[in-house]
Design a protein around this motif. Sequence first.
Motif, mmCIF file in Angstrom:
data_model
loop_
_atom_site.group_PDB
_atom_site.id
_atom_site.type_symbol
_atom_site.label_atom_id
_atom_site.label_comp_id
_atom_site.label_asym_id
_atom_site.label_seq_id
_atom_site.Cartn_x
_atom_site.Cartn_y
_atom_site.Cartn_z
ATOM 1 N N VAL A 11 -10.512 29.521 20.512
ATOM 2 C CA VAL A 11 -9.475 29.586 19.470
ATOM 3 C C VAL A 11 -10.076 29.195 18.123
ATOM 4 O O VAL A 11 -9.885 29.888 17.110
ATOM 5 C CB VAL A 11 -8.271 28.683 19.839
ATOM 6 C CG1 VAL A 11 -7.322 28.532 18.661
ATOM 7 C CG2 VAL A 11 -7.537 29.230 21.057
ATOM 8 N N ALA A 12 -10.827 28.105 18.109
ATOM 9 C CA ALA A 12 -11.436 27.629 16.860
ATOM 10 C C ALA A 12 -12.520 28.585 16.367
ATOM 11 O O ALA A 12 -12.564 28.918 15.176
ATOM 12 C CB ALA A 12 -12.017 26.233 17.072
ATOM 13 N N SER A 55 -1.328 30.144 20.879
ATOM 14 C CA SER A 55 -0.426 31.256 21.162
ATOM 15 C C SER A 55 -0.959 32.576 20.620
ATOM 16 O O SER A 55 -0.891 33.612 21.302
ATOM 17 C CB SER A 55 0.968 30.981 20.584
ATOM 18 O OG SER A 55 1.577 29.922 21.277
ATOM 19 N N GLU A 56 -1.485 32.559 19.403
ATOM 20 C CA GLU A 56 -2.034 33.782 18.819
ATOM 21 C C GLU A 56 -3.208 34.293 19.646
ATOM 22 O O GLU A 56 -3.323 35.491 19.916
ATOM 23 C CB GLU A 56 -2.469 33.559 17.369
ATOM 24 C CG GLU A 56 -1.325 33.373 16.399
ATOM 25 C CD GLU A 56 -0.446 34.606 16.297
ATOM 26 O OE1 GLU A 56 -0.950 35.740 16.392
ATOM 27 O OE2 GLU A 56 0.775 34.441 16.117
ATOM 28 N N ALA A 57 -4.076 33.398 20.060
ATOM 29 C CA ALA A 57 -5.229 33.786 20.872
ATOM 30 C C ALA A 57 -4.768 34.331 22.223
ATOM 31 O O ALA A 57 -5.278 35.353 22.696
ATOM 32 C CB ALA A 57 -6.157 32.587 21.068
ATOM 33 N N PHE A 58 -3.827 33.675 22.838
ATOM 34 C CA PHE A 58 -3.315 34.106 24.137
ATOM 35 C C PHE A 58 -2.678 35.489 24.032
ATOM 36 O O PHE A 58 -2.919 36.358 24.873
ATOM 37 C CB PHE A 58 -2.308 33.067 24.667
ATOM 38 C CG PHE A 58 -1.780 33.393 26.032
ATOM 39 C CD1 PHE A 58 -2.558 33.219 27.164
ATOM 40 C CD2 PHE A 58 -0.490 33.888 26.183
ATOM 41 C CE1 PHE A 58 -2.066 33.526 28.423
ATOM 42 C CE2 PHE A 58 0.011 34.200 27.437
ATOM 43 C CZ PHE A 58 -0.781 34.020 28.558
ATOM 44 N N ASP A 60 -3.398 37.879 21.925
ATOM 45 C CA ASP A 60 -4.462 38.875 21.789
ATOM 46 C C ASP A 60 -5.152 39.154 23.123
ATOM 47 O O ASP A 60 -5.469 40.305 23.433
ATOM 48 C CB ASP A 60 -5.493 38.431 20.756
ATOM 49 C CG ASP A 60 -5.090 38.784 19.343
ATOM 50 O OD1 ASP A 60 -4.041 39.432 19.154
ATOM 51 O OD2 ASP A 60 -5.841 38.417 18.415
ATOM 52 N N LEU A 61 -5.394 38.101 23.906
ATOM 53 C CA LEU A 61 -6.013 38.301 25.221
ATOM 54 C C LEU A 61 -5.114 39.142 26.129
ATOM 55 O O LEU A 61 -5.586 40.040 26.827
ATOM 56 C CB LEU A 61 -6.326 36.957 25.869
ATOM 57 C CG LEU A 61 -7.445 36.144 25.215
ATOM 58 C CD1 LEU A 61 -7.523 34.747 25.841
ATOM 59 C CD2 LEU A 61 -8.775 36.860 25.339
ATOM 60 N N VAL A 62 -3.820 38.864 26.107
ATOM 61 C CA VAL A 62 -2.878 39.614 26.934
ATOM 62 C C VAL A 62 -2.817 41.067 26.477
ATOM 63 O O VAL A 62 -2.863 41.990 27.295
ATOM 64 C CB VAL A 62 -1.478 38.959 26.924
ATOM 65 C CG1 VAL A 62 -0.446 39.859 27.579
ATOM 66 C CG2 VAL A 62 -1.526 37.604 27.623
ATOM 67 N N ARG A 63 -2.746 41.298 25.166
ATOM 68 C CA ARG A 63 -2.726 42.675 24.651
ATOM 69 C C ARG A 63 -3.972 43.448 25.090
ATOM 70 O O ARG A 63 -3.893 44.615 25.473
ATOM 71 C CB ARG A 63 -2.646 42.679 23.128
ATOM 72 C CG ARG A 63 -1.283 42.411 22.582
ATOM 73 C CD ARG A 63 -1.279 42.598 21.052
ATOM 74 N NE ARG A 63 -0.227 41.816 20.486
ATOM 75 C CZ ARG A 63 -0.366 40.669 19.806
ATOM 76 N NH1 ARG A 63 -1.568 40.176 19.586
ATOM 77 N NH2 ARG A 63 0.676 40.030 19.335
#
Length: 133
Positions: free
Chosen positions: A20-21, A29-32, A34-37
């Motif tokens: 994330v960093a 949440s933003e990182a998660f 993107d991973l899901v997308r």
Amino acid sequence: MQRLTISIDDDLAAEFDALVAARGYENRSEAFRDLVRGELALAVVEARPDAPCVATLTFLFDHHERTLSARLLDAQHEHHDLTVSSTHAHLSHDLCLETTILRGPADQVQAFAKSVLAQRGVRQGHVHVMPLL
């Protein structure tokens, strides 16, 4: 928007926080998301090989490999319905980088990309496919 709660072990959470960093996300949440997308996009291409997509095909090749430049150009012309644009850069006396934007059914785009990457003289490459659904 829905809220999901997940539990992961401490080591995995620490690695995720480092990701994330490193990627500059404001929060987990933003990182998660993107991973899901990204995983859902892969699932679409696997489930629907004919799904419309766009892709970038990037590869390094030896400029001096006999007839390679002509073979690559011929392949793009033979697949003009998939090839949107191509950019060529000279990295050294021997080495060139090419990035081609492709658009069409995912299975056809991937087959074309594999055929380019398999050419003698192409040193390495990658295709990045994004479904248009």
